[in-house]
Design a protein around this motif. Structure first.
Motif, PDB file in Angstrom:
ATOM      1  N   GLU A 151       2.930  29.006 -17.947  1.00 10.12           N
ATOM      2  CA  GLU A 151       2.850  30.032 -16.900  1.00 10.12           C
ATOM      3  C   GLU A 151       2.222  31.311 -17.441  1.00 10.12           C
ATOM      4  OE1 GLU A 151       6.819  29.984 -15.405  1.00 10.12           O
ATOM      5  OE2 GLU A 151       6.362  28.214 -14.183  1.00 10.12           O
ATOM      6  N   THR A 152       2.603  31.652 -18.687  1.00 12.32           N
ATOM      7  CA  THR A 152       2.011  32.842 -19.305  1.00 12.32           C
ATOM      8  C   THR A 152       0.504  32.684 -19.443  1.00 12.32           C
ATOM      9  OG1 THR A 152       4.038  33.043 -20.564  1.00 12.32           O
ATOM     10  CG2 THR A 152       2.173  34.381 -21.288  1.00 12.32           C
ATOM     11  N   VAL A 153       0.104  31.491 -19.941  1.00 15.69           N
ATOM     12  CA  VAL A 153      -1.329  31.246 -20.113  1.00 15.69           C
ATOM     13  C   VAL A 153      -2.049  31.354 -18.773  1.00 15.69           C
ATOM     14  CG1 VAL A 153      -3.036  29.512 -20.734  1.00 15.69           C
ATOM     15  CG2 VAL A 153      -1.021  29.825 -22.159  1.00 15.69           C
ATOM     16  N   SER A 154      -1.440  30.767 -17.736  1.00 15.21           N
ATOM     17  CA  SER A 154      -2.076  30.829 -16.417  1.00 15.21           C
ATOM     18  C   SER A 154      -2.270  32.278 -15.979  1.00 15.21           C
ATOM     19  CB  SER A 154      -1.215  30.099 -15.380  1.00 15.21           C
ATOM     20  OG  SER A 154      -1.021  28.768 -15.769  1.00 15.21           O
ATOM     21  N   ALA A 155      -1.251  33.094 -16.224  1.00 14.05           N
ATOM     22  CA  ALA A 155      -1.352  34.505 -15.823  1.00 14.05           C
ATOM     23  C   ALA A 155      -2.480  35.200 -16.585  1.00 14.05           C
ATOM     24  CB  ALA A 155      -0.030  35.210 -16.078  1.00 14.05           C
ATOM     25  N   LEU A 156      -2.590  34.884 -17.888  1.00 15.27           N
ATOM     26  CA  LEU A 156      -3.657  35.493 -18.695  1.00 15.27           C
ATOM     27  C   LEU A 156      -5.026  35.098 -18.152  1.00 15.27           C
ATOM     28  CD1 LEU A 156      -2.550  35.131 -22.428  1.00 15.27           C
ATOM     29  CD2 LEU A 156      -3.006  37.224 -21.155  1.00 15.27           C
ATOM     30  N   VAL A 157      -5.194  33.792 -17.887  1.00 15.01           N
ATOM     31  CA  VAL A 157      -6.485  33.310 -17.384  1.00 15.01           C
ATOM     32  C   VAL A 157      -6.787  33.953 -16.033  1.00 15.01           C
ATOM     33  CG1 VAL A 157      -7.779  31.284 -16.638  1.00 15.01           C
ATOM     34  CG2 VAL A 157      -6.290  31.141 -18.641  1.00 15.01           C
ATOM     35  N   ALA A 158      -5.746  34.037 -15.181  1.00 14.95           N
ATOM     36  CA  ALA A 158      -5.952  34.632 -13.858  1.00 14.95           C
ATOM     37  C   ALA A 158      -6.435  36.074 -13.983  1.00 14.95           C
ATOM     38  CB  ALA A 158      -4.659  34.576 -13.055  1.00 14.95           C
TER      39      ALA A 158
END
Lengths: 519, 230
Positions: A251-258
């Motif tokens: 989820e953290t990675v997704s937020a970073l990519v977003a």
């Protein structure tokens, strides 16, 4: 880095058998070392040696081997060191206490040590993860294109989690496109699952998150304003019970990519609007320079010819006719330039409408007056219904429409024939028509005459370049109306356009009519 | 050309345009002073004391509004603006600043002379003092008695219609912007309600023009305002 990552998490059976063998060997070695020393060492010290061995095994090999080693140590100690030696028999009952204490201490040591070890490993893993996240965040922050975002994300997943990842972004039409495309095929990304995740903004997987099968998991890339895409990752080698432990990380990675994708989006928007601004400024400065540079000599030409016609005493007839021809041509040229400039401005799409509520009659009258001599003997009959409501339009542009339509009507109809301007309400619309006494438009060109540089009759003797109606259409379109050429049964060219009635503002009535003082 | 012939100051940077305007004005009995820049134009206006100014809005050093405001600080002489089309906004600003009329390039010399004459006439009339009775077409307006006759028969006007008519008549030949008229007739709170003005002008035309769709006296200056011509 990959092996490093795997060593921490793999408790696969192959290496674990080896660990047990090592544990057994270590206990044997301790026995071998201690045996020659048994004369010098007290039995209590020998116990210490075994406890040390168990502690080392716990540190190096883990909990299972430590437990095995604990029991084995007690057995070996009993067999090789407790008299009578080389037998499991025990001469003195106090040794039973020694065994019990030794076993308990060994087990506790093993337990504590493996706990410590696991914590150290966990701390190390967290540190690596944080560093990897930080590196990825740094890479994402510097990314200038979606490709770079995808690369940074792939790098993180491959090296840190040992898995493949696919990012899906919506293209211009809203279709989700996978980056990299071949990755989506290898991973069997289901477009409809990705679409659901994109639309709902909720993470999903077949069988639910953490179900641990080989189907990919999908995470929405939620930006601050809207979902920017979907991140799909195979759950195959996730950590913990079917990968649940890695969910917060994902989820953290997704937020970073977003965040990175959103930043790119806004950079793009800013870039595009700046480009538009620059090109718009350039275009309008060219247009106004052109307008000035062409109009000035035309004004001089037209005015000079016109002033010659006014000279007293009058010039000879033939000369005057020539001068008038020059003047009329200059005027036509000027009209053409105006139309070209208008078209350029309209096509640039940057004409801001100054819409105001006003009677149609007014702009019709102004257009007729403006055209004046160009109407050359065509009487114009204006028949507007008395109850025609105010309409909302840009008066200057609407004047262009009427001027162009009237000019066309005058050009393409026999001299002296009347031109009629009418209007009627049709539902929510008001349709305005300009009808002339000419031949009308060719059947096959009723639509095409409104295209740029398209003329009713290709090689006509009537001068024109096919701008007038195109401008009319651009203006009517900008007003949200529709313009068309109408085939009339009785002949005659007819162009009709419609405008929305809307809801005109009211003007309060005055209480009474005025009293011109009768006295 | 005697000393009583009116003096026209022509502020225009294009020599060719100056040439034919000058010859047309001189042919019509005016004396012409020229200047190429607005700055020089203001100085000329101060020294020559012209009866009328013709000002090109497209001068390189030009802010027409400043020129007109500068001129209006000490003089009420008529100003005619020459301007390109598609610059309604600039025209409105200059007219609001106090200019009287405008012509769009290219313009007919006959039209220019007609406008010059109309403004000079108004100027002369103002100097003599207005007659209370004005006539245009078949209409007769007696300002002192507030009576409007058309073909000899009284026309009933509402108070606002009459006020609008009076303002237009008082500025005969001059272009009045929408804002200007709304402020004069309805008051400062109504300067954005241009549909009021449009409806009332339309009513005046219905009552006083022969063909309201093709008026002879109450002209529309599209996007700018109205002009009354007797």
């Amino acid at each position: 880095m990959r092996t490093e990552a795997n060593s921490g998490r793999s408790t696969a059976s192959g290496s674990s058998v080896k660990h047990y063998v090592f544990a057994v060997l270590a206990c044997g070695l301790t026995t071998l070392v201690a045996t020659p020393l048994r004369e010098q060492l007290e039995l209590a010290n020998t116990v210490m040696l075994f406890l040390l061995t168990v502690a080392l095994i716990a540190v190096r090999l883990g909990k299972g081997p430590a437990i095995v080693a604990s029991f084995l140590s007690v057995v070996l100690f009993d067999f090789f060191f407790v008299p009578p030696r080389l037998s499991f028999a025990v001469s003195d009952g106090k040794y039973l206490v020694t065994f019990a204490v030794m076993l308990t201490v060994a087990l506790i040591i093993g337990q504590l040590t493996t706990g410590l070890r696991r914590q150290a490993e966990e701390a190390g893993r967290r540190e690596r993860q944080t560093r990897a996240l930080y590196e990825m965040a740094e890479e994402l922050a510097g990314a200038l294109s979606l490709e770079q975002v995808v690369q940074a994300t792939q790098h993180f997943f491959r090296h840190h989690l040992g898995t493949e990842v696919v990012l899906l972004f919506a293209d211009g039409e809203g279709t989700l496109v996978a980056w990299p495309a071949e990755g989506a095929q290898a991973m069997i990304v289901e477009p409809h699952v990705a679409r659901t995740v994109y639309d709902s903004g909720e993470a999903a997987a077949y069988g639910g998150l953490g179900s641990g099968n080989d189907q990919p998991w999908y995470f929405p890339l939620r930006g601050s304003t809207r979902t920017r895409g979907v991140l799909a990752v195979t759950a195959g080698s996730m950590r913990g019970a079917s990968g649940k432990e890695d969910l917060p990380l994902l989820e953290t990675v997704s937020a970073l990519v977003a965040t990175a994708v959103e930043r790119l989006h806004f950079v793009e928007v800013a870039h595009v609007s700046q480009m538009q601004m620059v090109s718009e400024r350039l275009r309008s400065s060219i247009l106004s320079a052109l307008a000035h540079d062409i109009r000035t000599p035309l004004t001089a030409l037209y005015g000079t010819a016109d002033s010659l016609a006014l000279i007293r005493p009058p010039l000879p007839e033939a000369v005057r006719e020539t001068i008038e021809a020059v003047r009329d041509q200059a005027f036509r040229l000027s009209g053409l330039v105006s139309n070209l400039l208008d078209m350029a401005r309209l096509q640039a799409g940057k004409v801001t409408l100054r819409k105001e509520w006003q009677p149609l009659e007014e702009v019709v009258g102004a257009s007729i007056k403006l055209l004046g001599p160009a109407l050359a003997g065509h009487p114009v009959k204006v028949s507007l219904p008395a109850d025609l409501p105010l309409l909302e339009f840009d008066a200057v542009l609407m004047e262009r429409v009427f001027c162009n339509l009237l000019e066309n009507a005058a050009k393409y109809s026999p001299p002296g024939s009347a031109i009629e301007i009418g209007a009627r309400s049709i539902g929510d619309l008001v349709e305005v028509s300009v009808v002339d006494g000419g031949k009308g438009f060719p059947d096959d060109k009723l639509e095409r005459v409104f295209e740029l540089f398209e003329r009713g009759t290709a090689e006509s003797t009537v001068p024109g370049v096919g701008l007038g109606l195109a401008i009319c259409r651009a203006i009517i379109d900008a007003h949200g109306g529709r313009i068309r050429a109408v085939k009339r049964p009785g002949g005659g060219g007819c162009v009709a356009f419609s405008l929305a009635r809307g809801s005109p503002p009211s003007v309060p009535e005055e209480r009474s009519s005025a009293e011109p003082d009768p006295s | 050309m005697n000393s009583s012939s009116p003096v026209v100051l022509l502020v225009e940077d294009e020599a060719q345009i100056r040439r034919f305007v000058r010859s047309a004005l001189e042919g019509d009995g005016c004396r012409v002073a020229e200047s190429e820049t607005m700055r020089q134009g203001l100085i000329e206006a101060g020294t020559r004391k012209p009866d009328l100014v013709i000002l090109d809005l497209g001068l390189p050093d030009g802010d027409g509004v400043q020129f007109v405001e500068g001129l209006r600080a000490w003089s009420a002489i008529p100003v005619i603006i020459l301007s390109a089309r598609t610059t309604e906004h600039d025209k409105i600003e200059v007219l609001d600043a106090g200019a009287d009329d405008y012509l769009t390039k290219p313009f007919s010399v006959g039209e220019l002379l007609a406008r010059v004459r109309a403004l000079l006439r108004r100027q002369a009339r103002a100097a003599e003092g207005e007659s209370p009775v004005l006539r245009f077409g078949a209409v007769e307006v007696d300002l002192s008695r507030r009576v409007v006759l058309r073909n000899g028969a009284p026309v009933r006007l509402t108070p606002i219609e009459y006020r609008l008519l009076a303002v237009l008549l008082a500025s005969s030949g001059k272009v009045l912007t929408h804002r200007n008229l709304l402020r004069e007739v309805w008051g400062p709170a109504f300067v954005e309600s241009s549909h009021y003005l449009r409806i009332y002008v339309s009513r005046l035309r219905q009552k006083l023009e022969n063909d309201p769709a093709q008026p002879r006296h109450f002209f529309t200056e599209t996007g700018v305002g109205y002009r009354f011509v007797a």
